[in-house]
Design a protein around this motif. Structure first.
Motif, PDB file in Angstrom:
ATOM      1  N   GLU A 146       0.929  -1.072   0.017  1.00 20.01           N
ATOM      2  CA  GLU A 146      -0.059  -0.111  -0.030  1.00 20.01           C
ATOM      3  C   GLU A 146       0.785   1.233   0.023  1.00 20.01           C
ATOM      4  OE1 GLU A 146      -3.230   0.159  -0.461  1.00 20.01           O
ATOM      5  OE2 GLU A 146      -3.444  -1.628  -0.723  1.00 20.01           O
ATOM      6  N   LYS A 147       2.051   1.305   0.511  1.00 18.89           N
ATOM      7  CA  LYS A 147       2.855   2.347   0.651  1.00 18.89           C
ATOM      8  C   LYS A 147       3.589   2.684  -0.924  1.00 18.89           C
ATOM      9  CE  LYS A 147       4.383   2.070   5.519  1.00 18.89           C
ATOM     10  NZ  LYS A 147       5.254   2.002   6.478  1.00 18.89           N
ATOM     11  N   VAL A 148       3.834   1.670  -1.488  1.00 11.16           N
ATOM     12  CA  VAL A 148       4.312   1.755  -2.775  1.00 11.16           C
ATOM     13  C   VAL A 148       3.240   2.245  -3.755  1.00 11.16           C
ATOM     14  CG1 VAL A 148       5.283   0.416  -4.761  1.00 11.16           C
ATOM     15  CG2 VAL A 148       6.132   0.069  -2.660  1.00 11.16           C
ATOM     16  N   LYS A 149       1.936   1.682  -3.642  1.00  8.80           N
ATOM     17  CA  LYS A 149       0.722   2.111  -4.436  1.00  8.80           C
ATOM     18  C   LYS A 149       0.396   3.472  -4.139  1.00  8.80           C
ATOM     19  CE  LYS A 149      -3.720   0.433  -5.712  1.00  8.80           C
ATOM     20  NZ  LYS A 149      -5.039  -0.425  -5.581  1.00  8.80           N
ATOM     21  N   ALA A 150       0.588   3.970  -2.733  1.00  6.72           N
ATOM     22  CA  ALA A 150       0.231   5.486  -2.522  1.00  6.72           C
ATOM     23  C   ALA A 150       1.230   6.490  -3.068  1.00  6.72           C
ATOM     24  CB  ALA A 150       0.036   5.717  -1.006  1.00  6.72           C
ATOM     25  N   ASN A 151       2.510   6.043  -3.439  1.00  7.35           N
ATOM     26  CA  ASN A 151       3.398   6.989  -4.138  1.00  7.35           C
ATOM     27  C   ASN A 151       3.430   6.799  -5.702  1.00  7.35           C
ATOM     28  OD1 ASN A 151       4.541   8.483  -1.600  1.00  7.35           O
ATOM     29  ND2 ASN A 151       5.223   6.243  -1.323  1.00  7.35           N
ATOM     30  N   PHE A 152       2.458   6.283  -6.305  1.00 10.88           N
ATOM     31  CA  PHE A 152       2.528   6.040  -7.912  1.00 10.88           C
ATOM     32  C   PHE A 152       2.672   7.473  -8.347  1.00 10.88           C
ATOM     33  CE2 PHE A 152       0.353   1.641  -9.240  1.00 10.88           C
ATOM     34  CZ  PHE A 152       1.589   0.960  -8.580  1.00 10.88           C
ATOM     35  N   ALA A 153       2.159   8.560  -7.877  1.00 13.60           N
ATOM     36  CA  ALA A 153       2.053   9.960  -8.431  1.00 13.60           C
ATOM     37  C   ALA A 153       3.623  10.450  -8.521  1.00 13.60           C
ATOM     38  CB  ALA A 153       1.094  10.528  -7.804  1.00 13.60           C
ATOM     39  N   GLU A 154       4.250   9.938  -7.346  1.00 16.53           N
ATOM     40  CA  GLU A 154       5.538  10.611  -7.272  1.00 16.53           C
ATOM     41  C   GLU A 154       6.431   9.708  -8.042  1.00 16.53           C
ATOM     42  OE1 GLU A 154       9.203  12.343  -6.095  1.00 16.53           O
ATOM     43  OE2 GLU A 154       7.041  13.185  -6.106  1.00 16.53           O
ATOM     44  N   TYR A 155       6.380   8.522  -8.163  1.00 12.96           N
ATOM     45  CA  TYR A 155       7.152   7.742  -9.223  1.00 12.96           C
ATOM     46  C   TYR A 155       6.898   7.931 -10.617  1.00 12.96           C
ATOM     47  CZ  TYR A 155       7.275   4.846  -4.937  1.00 12.96           C
ATOM     48  OH  TYR A 155       7.354   4.232  -3.575  1.00 12.96           O
ATOM     49  N   LYS A 156       5.778   8.324 -10.753  1.00 14.91           N
ATOM     50  CA  LYS A 156       5.439   8.612 -12.195  1.00 14.91           C
ATOM     51  C   LYS A 156       6.123  10.134 -12.581  1.00 14.91           C
ATOM     52  CE  LYS A 156       1.440   9.802 -15.413  1.00 14.91           C
ATOM     53  NZ  LYS A 156       0.193   9.701 -15.622  1.00 14.91           N
ATOM     54  N   ARG A 157       5.886  10.926 -11.633  1.00 17.44           N
ATOM     55  CA  ARG A 157       6.641  12.295 -11.806  1.00 17.44           C
ATOM     56  C   ARG A 157       8.215  12.017 -11.940  1.00 17.44           C
ATOM     57  NH1 ARG A 157       9.781  15.936  -9.317  1.00 17.44           N
ATOM     58  NH2 ARG A 157       9.852  14.392  -7.382  1.00 17.44           N
ATOM     59  N   GLN A 158       8.806  11.313 -11.173  1.00 18.30           N
ATOM     60  CA  GLN A 158      10.428  10.958 -11.488  1.00 18.30           C
ATOM     61  C   GLN A 158      10.673  10.551 -12.741  1.00 18.30           C
ATOM     62  OE1 GLN A 158      11.781   8.845  -8.157  1.00 18.30           O
ATOM     63  NE2 GLN A 158      10.541   9.879  -6.589  1.00 18.30           N
ATOM     64  N   LEU A 159       9.803   9.563 -13.155  1.00 21.67           N
ATOM     65  CA  LEU A 159       9.892   8.953 -14.295  1.00 21.67           C
ATOM     66  C   LEU A 159       9.808  10.025 -15.585  1.00 21.67           C
ATOM     67  CD1 LEU A 159       8.530   5.492 -13.837  1.00 21.67           C
ATOM     68  CD2 LEU A 159      10.989   5.939 -14.265  1.00 21.67           C
ATOM     69  N   GLU A 160       8.949  10.908 -15.475  1.00 20.17           N
ATOM     70  CA  GLU A 160       8.671  11.726 -16.585  1.00 20.17           C
ATOM     71  C   GLU A 160       9.814  13.033 -16.573  1.00 20.17           C
ATOM     72  OE1 GLU A 160       3.636  11.573 -16.685  1.00 20.17           O
ATOM     73  OE2 GLU A 160       4.626  13.147 -15.327  1.00 20.17           O
ATOM     74  N   GLN A 161      10.380  13.162 -15.454  1.00 19.46           N
ATOM     75  CA  GLN A 161      11.456  14.135 -15.481  1.00 19.46           C
ATOM     76  C   GLN A 161      12.756  13.664 -16.052  1.00 19.46           C
ATOM     77  OE1 GLN A 161      11.667  15.604 -11.516  1.00 19.46           O
ATOM     78  NE2 GLN A 161       9.937  16.980 -11.690  1.00 19.46           N
TER      79      GLN A 161
END
Length: 291
Positions: A276-291
């Motif tokens: 659940e902690k990983v899932k909650a941070n999806f938006a942040e992981y996506k932001r890192q990859l897009e940058q």
């Protein structure tokens, strides 16, 4: 409407092979068989992907039958949709010098499937109670204590081997391996036709061996020993299925369908839940990859 009932081909009580059909003669076209098999191929492939992620079970598929009974082509067709990492095929031939330095089950233990994978034994540990019964002189190659010649083989030797095989299969099923065993029941006349085809069609010449004809002469012996092996070792945890195999296309579908239905009985196989902690941070992981 179901084309066949898998339970009709599972060995749950003593059978006589002579009374069992080698061809069902079902009213179904080759195209329909192919369509049905295509669906089973895809279903099994998807299920194995989930089983791989679940990482709790392995599946052992054991195939036995007389020469030309269709084992090789069935492996190619039933498992062709699998991810290559998900299935490993082992074709057991005459034991080599290293294998003969160990007990007869040793090489089969080494080939058992990893968790999450299928292993297919094309000829199996049952060769040790089939071929060796037709040719008991092969036992001498194992250098067993007290056995110097065929006449030294004890009366209860084969009974003990059946007991050992039952223990082997009980042990591996209790440790997460699902075992399904299939005997390809082909008529002697159908084998004659298939051997003739190997001689008549150039692309199949490489498959022919004069040894096939010598073994064919012992057909009745093989049938008797197959029957005893199946009746003695078909257990709820490691059942035998007798598959009518004069019709190769139908036999492939039947085996695939039976495997699929047996897999549906393993109800706890599912993809692992994401933390659940990983899932909650999806938006942040996506932001890192897009940058």
């Amino acid at each position: 409407m179901a084309l066949f009932n898998p339970d009709d081909f599972k060995v749950t009580s003593p059978l006589k092979l002579i009374d069992f059909p080698t061809d069902l003669n079902l009213p179904i076209s080759d195209k329909e068989k192919e369509t049905k098999l295509d669906k089973v191929q895809k279903d099994l492939s998807q299920w194995q992907d989930v089983m791989y992620a679940h990482n709790r079970y392995g599946v052992l598929i054991c195939l036995q039958g007389m020469d030309t009974s269709g084992k090789d082509s069935l492996i190619r067709e039933v498992f062709k949709e699998f991810n290559p990492r998900g299935v490993v095929v082992h074709s057991f031939k005459t034991p080599n010098s290293t294998e003969l330095e160990h007990d007869y089950l040793w090489r089969h233990y080494l080939a058992l499937p990893e968790k999450g994978k299928f292993a297919v034994f094309n000829r199996t540990h049952y060769e040790n109670v089939l071929v060796t019964r037709v040719h008991p002189e092969y036992i001498l190659n194992e250098n067993l204590p007290g056995i110097e010649k065929v006449e030294d083989i004890p009366v209860d030797f084969w009974e003990k081997r059946f007991e050992q095989i039952n223990h082997f299969e009980r042990h591996i099923t209790e440790n997460g391996i699902i075992v399904l065993k299939f005997y390809f029941h082909m008529s002697k006349e159908e084998q004659r036709k298939r051997l003739l085809r190997r001689l008549e069609e150039e692309e199949h010449h490489w498959k022919f061996s004069p040894g096939d004809l010598k073994e064919r002469e012992r057909w009745d012996d093989y049938m008797r020993y197959y029957e005893e092996a199946i009746n003695t070792t078909s257990k709820p945890h490691a059942p035998w299925y007798v598959i009518p195999s004069d019709d190769k296309e139908l036999a492939r579908y039947m085996v695939g369908k039976i495997i699929w239905e047996e897999m549906q009985k393993i109800t706890d196989v599912k993809e692992p839940a994401l933390d659940e902690k990983v899932k909650a941070n999806f938006a942040e992981y996506k932001r890192q990859l897009e940058q």
